[in-house]
Design an enzyme around this catalytic site. Structure first.
Site, PDB file in Angstrom:
ATOM      1  N   GLY A   1      -0.688  -3.108  -9.577  1.00  0.00           N
ATOM      2  CA  GLY A   1      -1.639  -3.722 -10.632  1.00  0.00           C
ATOM      3  C   GLY A   1      -0.474  -4.666 -11.452  1.00  0.00           C
ATOM      4  O   GLY A   1      -0.842  -5.267 -12.342  1.00  0.00           O
TER       5      GLY A   1
ATOM      6  N   ASP B   1     -11.819  -1.167  -0.411  1.00  0.00           N
ATOM      7  CA  ASP B   1     -12.170  -2.223  -1.391  1.00  0.00           C
ATOM      8  C   ASP B   1     -11.969  -3.834  -1.186  1.00  0.00           C
ATOM      9  O   ASP B   1     -12.454  -4.569  -2.121  1.00  0.00           O
ATOM     10  CB  ASP B   1     -11.102  -1.962  -2.632  1.00  0.00           C
TER      11      ASP B   1
ATOM     12  N   HIS C   1      -7.171  -4.408  -0.458  1.00  0.00           N
ATOM     13  CA  HIS C   1      -6.001  -4.086   0.146  1.00  0.00           C
ATOM     14  C   HIS C   1      -5.902  -3.616   1.700  1.00  0.00           C
ATOM     15  O   HIS C   1      -6.562  -2.931   2.296  1.00  0.00           O
ATOM     16  CB  HIS C   1      -5.502  -2.656  -0.641  1.00  0.00           C
TER      17      HIS C   1
ATOM     18  N   ASN D   1      -2.649 -10.687  -8.493  1.00  0.00           N
ATOM     19  CA  ASN D   1      -3.509  -9.981  -9.893  1.00  0.00           C
ATOM     20  C   ASN D   1      -3.731 -10.862 -10.939  1.00  0.00           C
ATOM     21  O   ASN D   1      -4.762 -10.882 -11.619  1.00  0.00           O
ATOM     22  CB  ASN D   1      -2.904  -8.927 -10.365  1.00  0.00           C
TER      23      ASN D   1
END
Length: 228
Positions: free
Chosen positions: A93, A204, A207, A121
């Site tokens: 994150g 997802d 990743h 990100n």
């Protein structure tokens, strides 16, 4: 009588030594003991260090840490008999702003090679491009101020065109431009041959899987091998 006492003392001394040796063999070695021993051996054997400073890609989100690409790089280095210790400072994150805020805490000691893997990100969240660029530059400046001799490798990043072609294109340019400006080594695109390939990414779609991380390691090694 005095000679007899001396003989008894020596006899007890040697019996004591024998007992100590036997007890050493009977000691139960715990996992903690092994980890401490391994860490001490690593510090002793590895004369140089490579710090991977990044986000969930570096941290290996969704995988065991030993399957993340920095750990794969460590095994490659070990197989070649090179004296480098890899440090994984990935944080899932993490943005460039977060990286700028924690870089001082991470660099408590000098490192020889610094791999900067941040920005993805920012792009996914639509952070202003100037902010991403300035944060990366601030991290580069801090690392060099801390150790002018450090070798820095910047990992290039690309994002899907969700935020428009202009944003996506300008985002991609940040990395090669910063590398040229600061005379850094550049991995053109860390996720080359992985991004967008379902079989190499987790559910997802972002990743990499264990196999995907092997390709990330390969992409990284293509640049890193010439640096070390």
């Amino acid at each position: 009588m005095r000679n007899l006492l001396i003989f008894c003392y020596f006899l007890l001394f040697f019996i004591g030594l024998s007992c100590k040796e036997t007890k050493k063999e009977d000691i139960n070695i715990t996992t903690d003991d092994i980890e401490v021993s391994d860490n001490l051996q690593a510090v002793t054997k590895k004369s140089k260090s490579i710090l991977f400073f990044g986000d969930s890609l570096t941290a290996g989100l969704g995988l065991d840490i030993e399957d993340a690409f920095p750990a794969i790089i460590q095994r490659k280095i070990d197989s070649l008999g090179l004296s480098y210790q890899v440090i994984n400072a990935g944080l899932s994150g993490e943005t460039t702003a977060g990286g700028k805020n924690r870089i001082d805490w991470v660099l408590k000691q000098d490192v020889d090679i610094f791999v900067l893997e941040l920005g993805a990100n920012d792009g996914l969240r639509g952070v202003p491009l100037s902010e991403t660029r300035n944060n990366l530059q601030a991290i580069i400046d801090f690392v060099r101020q801390k150790n002018p001799e450090v070798k820095i490798i910047l990992t290039g990043m690309q994002i899907p065109p969700n935020l428009g072609v202009e944003y996506t294109t300008e985002f991609k340019k940040i990395f090669p431009e910063l590398a040229a400006k600061n005379k850094l080594e550049l991995i053109p695109f860390l996720l080359e041959n992985v991004a967008g390939i379902p079989d190499l990414n987790q559910a997802d779609g972002i990743h990499p899987t264990k196999e995907g991380h092997k390709i990330l390691a390969k992409n990284t090694w293509e640049v890193l091998k010439d640096v070390i």
